[in-house]
Write a protein that holds these residues in place. Structure first.
Motif, PDB file in Angstrom:
ATOM      1  N   ALA A 108      10.040 -18.370   2.218  1.00 50.57           N
ATOM      2  CA  ALA A 108       8.890 -18.631   1.892  1.00 50.57           C
ATOM      3  C   ALA A 108       9.531 -18.949   0.462  1.00 50.57           C
ATOM      4  CB  ALA A 108       8.048 -18.467   2.080  1.00 50.57           C
ATOM      5  N   GLY A 109      11.381 -19.170  -0.144  1.00 44.17           N
ATOM      6  CA  GLY A 109      10.996 -19.001  -1.169  1.00 44.17           C
ATOM      7  C   GLY A 109      10.791 -18.790  -2.346  1.00 44.17           C
ATOM      8  N   LEU A 110      10.389 -17.717  -1.977  1.00 48.78           N
ATOM      9  CA  LEU A 110       9.835 -15.847  -2.784  1.00 48.78           C
ATOM     10  C   LEU A 110      10.834 -15.298  -3.434  1.00 48.78           C
ATOM     11  CD1 LEU A 110       6.129 -15.734  -1.439  1.00 48.78           C
ATOM     12  CD2 LEU A 110       6.571 -17.074  -3.050  1.00 48.78           C
ATOM     13  N   MET A 111      11.226 -15.017  -2.169  1.00 47.88           N
ATOM     14  CA  MET A 111      12.834 -14.364  -3.188  1.00 47.88           C
ATOM     15  C   MET A 111      14.418 -14.797  -2.873  1.00 47.88           C
ATOM     16  SD  MET A 111      12.951 -10.760  -0.637  1.00 47.88           S
ATOM     17  CE  MET A 111      14.707  -9.247  -0.604  1.00 47.88           C
ATOM     18  N   PRO A 112      15.031 -14.641  -3.969  1.00 51.41           N
ATOM     19  CA  PRO A 112      16.304 -15.093  -3.583  1.00 51.41           C
ATOM     20  C   PRO A 112      17.112 -14.500  -2.225  1.00 51.41           C
ATOM     21  CG  PRO A 112      16.268 -13.148  -5.300  1.00 51.41           C
ATOM     22  CD  PRO A 112      15.093 -13.217  -4.909  1.00 51.41           C
ATOM     23  N   ALA A 113      17.545 -15.810  -2.500  1.00 50.47           N
ATOM     24  CA  ALA A 113      18.670 -15.751  -1.182  1.00 50.47           C
ATOM     25  C   ALA A 113      20.361 -15.994  -1.181  1.00 50.47           C
ATOM     26  CB  ALA A 113      18.794 -16.847   0.099  1.00 50.47           C
ATOM     27  N   PRO A 114      21.118 -14.613  -1.664  1.00 52.05           N
ATOM     28  CA  PRO A 114      22.221 -14.778  -1.984  1.00 52.05           C
ATOM     29  C   PRO A 114      23.077 -14.667  -0.943  1.00 52.05           C
ATOM     30  CG  PRO A 114      21.261 -12.781  -3.354  1.00 52.05           C
ATOM     31  CD  PRO A 114      20.338 -13.320  -2.038  1.00 52.05           C
ATOM     32  N   GLY A 115      24.230 -15.918  -0.848  1.00 47.85           N
ATOM     33  CA  GLY A 115      24.817 -16.494  -0.272  1.00 47.85           C
ATOM     34  C   GLY A 115      24.177 -17.770   1.717  1.00 47.85           C
ATOM     35  N   GLY A 116      23.267 -17.880   0.772  1.00 51.58           N
ATOM     36  CA  GLY A 116      22.383 -18.730   1.701  1.00 51.58           C
ATOM     37  C   GLY A 116      21.320 -18.169   2.491  1.00 51.58           C
ATOM     38  N   LEU A 117      20.316 -18.538   3.132  1.00 54.20           N
ATOM     39  CA  LEU A 117      18.960 -17.986   4.347  1.00 54.20           C
ATOM     40  C   LEU A 117      19.280 -17.417   4.789  1.00 54.20           C
ATOM     41  CD1 LEU A 117      16.581 -21.075   3.820  1.00 54.20           C
ATOM     42  CD2 LEU A 117      16.299 -19.462   2.867  1.00 54.20           C
ATOM     43  N   PHE A 118      20.979 -17.344   6.211  1.00 54.74           N
ATOM     44  CA  PHE A 118      21.221 -16.704   7.200  1.00 54.74           C
ATOM     45  C   PHE A 118      22.306 -15.664   6.919  1.00 54.74           C
ATOM     46  CE2 PHE A 118      18.852 -21.329   7.986  1.00 54.74           C
ATOM     47  CZ  PHE A 118      18.498 -20.973   8.827  1.00 54.74           C
ATOM     48  N   ALA A 119      22.235 -15.411   5.506  1.00 52.91           N
ATOM     49  CA  ALA A 119      23.721 -14.380   5.583  1.00 52.91           C
ATOM     50  C   ALA A 119      23.375 -13.202   5.428  1.00 52.91           C
ATOM     51  CB  ALA A 119      23.433 -15.098   3.607  1.00 52.91           C
ATOM     52  N   THR A 120      22.022 -12.827   5.648  1.00 55.05           N
ATOM     53  CA  THR A 120      21.712 -11.289   6.312  1.00 55.05           C
ATOM     54  C   THR A 120      21.238 -11.491   7.299  1.00 55.05           C
ATOM     55  OG1 THR A 120      19.856 -11.204   4.561  1.00 55.05           O
ATOM     56  CG2 THR A 120      21.592 -10.714   3.033  1.00 55.05           C
ATOM     57  N   GLY A 121      20.819  -9.885   7.990  1.00 59.58           N
ATOM     58  CA  GLY A 121      20.078 -10.058   9.138  1.00 59.58           C
ATOM     59  C   GLY A 121      21.407 -10.366  10.101  1.00 59.58           C
ATOM     60  N   GLU A 122      20.669  -9.920  11.395  1.00 59.62           N
ATOM     61  CA  GLU A 122      21.211 -10.010  13.070  1.00 59.62           C
ATOM     62  C   GLU A 122      20.353 -11.734  13.165  1.00 59.62           C
ATOM     63  OE1 GLU A 122      21.948  -7.601  15.690  1.00 59.62           O
ATOM     64  OE2 GLU A 122      21.708  -5.321  14.228  1.00 59.62           O
ATOM     65  N   TRP A 123      21.196 -12.819  13.551  1.00 55.59           N
ATOM     66  CA  TRP A 123      21.291 -14.134  13.788  1.00 55.59           C
ATOM     67  C   TRP A 123      21.860 -14.340  15.515  1.00 55.59           C
ATOM     68  CZ3 TRP A 123      16.874 -16.445  11.456  1.00 55.59           C
ATOM     69  CH2 TRP A 123      17.092 -16.101  10.443  1.00 55.59           C
ATOM     70  N   GLU A 124      20.896 -15.052  16.799  1.00 58.88           N
ATOM     71  CA  GLU A 124      21.491 -15.785  17.995  1.00 58.88           C
ATOM     72  C   GLU A 124      21.178 -16.905  17.524  1.00 58.88           C
ATOM     73  OE1 GLU A 124      19.744 -15.537  22.017  1.00 58.88           O
ATOM     74  OE2 GLU A 124      19.350 -14.465  20.831  1.00 58.88           O
ATOM     75  N   ARG A 125      22.808 -17.749  18.092  1.00 60.35           N
ATOM     76  CA  ARG A 125      22.523 -19.217  17.838  1.00 60.35           C
ATOM     77  C   ARG A 125      21.671 -19.693  18.438  1.00 60.35           C
ATOM     78  NH1 ARG A 125      23.903 -17.326  12.702  1.00 60.35           N
ATOM     79  NH2 ARG A 125      23.804 -17.996  10.986  1.00 60.35           N
ATOM     80  N   THR A 126      20.938 -21.084  18.672  1.00 58.64           N
ATOM     81  CA  THR A 126      20.483 -21.474  19.823  1.00 58.64           C
ATOM     82  C   THR A 126      20.900 -22.552  19.916  1.00 58.64           C
ATOM     83  OG1 THR A 126      18.467 -22.001  19.477  1.00 58.64           O
ATOM     84  CG2 THR A 126      18.982 -19.602  20.199  1.00 58.64           C
ATOM     85  N   GLU A 127      20.827 -23.214  20.821  1.00 58.07           N
ATOM     86  CA  GLU A 127      20.542 -25.179  20.540  1.00 58.07           C
ATOM     87  C   GLU A 127      19.408 -25.992  19.963  1.00 58.07           C
ATOM     88  OE1 GLU A 127      19.127 -27.390  24.278  1.00 58.07           O
ATOM     89  OE2 GLU A 127      19.702 -25.602  25.434  1.00 58.07           O
ATOM     90  N   TRP A 128      18.270 -24.737  19.699  1.00 52.26           N
ATOM     91  CA  TRP A 128      17.431 -25.101  18.832  1.00 52.26           C
ATOM     92  C   TRP A 128      17.603 -24.654  17.240  1.00 52.26           C
ATOM     93  CZ3 TRP A 128      16.853 -22.981  23.588  1.00 52.26           C
ATOM     94  CH2 TRP A 128      16.441 -24.184  24.411  1.00 52.26           C
ATOM     95  N   GLY A 129      18.124 -23.880  17.274  1.00 57.16           N
ATOM     96  CA  GLY A 129      17.908 -23.111  15.836  1.00 57.16           C
ATOM     97  C   GLY A 129      18.541 -22.183  15.873  1.00 57.16           C
TER      98      GLY A 129
END
Length: 196
Positions: free
Chosen positions: A125-146
Motif C-alpha cells: 500500500a506504500g505505507l511501509m518501506p520496501a528495501p530491495g523492492g516489493l517482492f524482496a522479502t517473503g516467499e513467492w510463487e511465480r504464476t503466469e498471472w503474477g
C-alpha cells in the motif's frame, strides 16, 4: 524510546537509570501509536467515512510484467461475482504501477491476505518501506498471472476492461484459475485499521 524535538530530532534509548539527559533543553515529544499524517476523520468526506465503516477483506493484486517488471498493490475495494466465468471487480489507482503492469500483460493475480500479513499489506500500500523492492522479502510463487504469496488463496484473472469511477478505476476481469488454502484467518480493514 525517548525523543527530543528540534530542527534535527535526536533519539536515544533510555539508560537503565531513566530518560537520557536533555543537554540542549529541548521539548520532549512522544511517538504516535497511529499514523500522524493520516487525515483526521472530521476532514474526510462523508462518502470516504461511510466506505471506511464497511469491513473489507484485504487482498493483494499483482502482475508479472509491465514497464517496471513485477508490480503489486493492496486492494480492499473489490468483489467476486459467481458465474461462468466468475468475475473479479475492484477499484485501483489509475496511476499505480500495478495498473500499468496489468494493462500491459492483460492479466493479474488476486491473493487473499491472512491476519498475520499486516506488514505485507502496508508494504504494497506504500505505507511501509520496501528495501530491495516489493517482492524482496517473503516467499513467492511465480504464476503466469503474477507473483502470489506462498500459502495463500489466490485467483488468476484475465483483464476484461476498466472505466473511471470516482477517483479510481473500476477494473473487471474473468477468473481463469483458483487456488484455495484452508486454515488462515482473513485480514480485514475497517475505519483505517486492520482487524481479525
Amino acid at each position: 524510546m525517548a525523543c527530543w524535538s528540534a530542527a534535527r530530532p535526536r533519539c536515544s534509548r533510555p539508560s537503565r537509570r531513566g530518560a537520557p539527559d536533555n543537554p540542549d533543553n529541548m521539548e520532549r515529544v512522544s511517538i504516535h501509536a497511529s499514523d500522524p499524517f493520516a487525515t483526521p476523520d472530521e476532514l474526510k468526506s462523508p462518502v470516504r467515512r461511510l466506505r471506511g465503516r464497511l469491513p473489507a477483506a484485504v487482498t493483494l493484486w499483482t502482475a508479472g510484467s509491465g514497464p517496471r517488471g513485477e508490480q503489486g498493490l493492496t486492494v480492499s475495494s473489490m468483489l467476486v461475482a459467481d458465474g461462468e466465468p466468475g468475475r473479479v471487480l475492484g477499484l485501483v489507482d489509475e496511476e499505480s504501477d500495478l495498473w500499468a503492469a496489468a494493462e500491459a500483460s492483460g492479466r493479474f493475480a488476486v491473493s487473499l491476505l491472512a491476519a498475520d500479513d499486516r506488514q505485507l499489506a502496508d508494504r504494497f500500500a506504500g505505507l511501509m518501506p520496501a528495501p530491495g523492492g516489493l517482492f524482496a522479502t517473503g516467499e513467492w510463487e511465480r504464476t503466469e498471472w503474477g507473483p502470489v504469496p506462498r500459502g495463500r488463496s489466490w485467483a488468476g484473472c484475465r483483464l476484461v476492461g476498466a472505466e473511471p469511477k470516482g477517483w479510481s478505476l473500476l477494473v473487471e476481469a474473468t477468473i481463469e484459475r483458483v487456488e484455495l488454502v484452508d486454515g488462515s484467518e482473513p485480514l480485514v480493514h475497517e475505519r483505517g485499521r486492520y482487524r481479525r
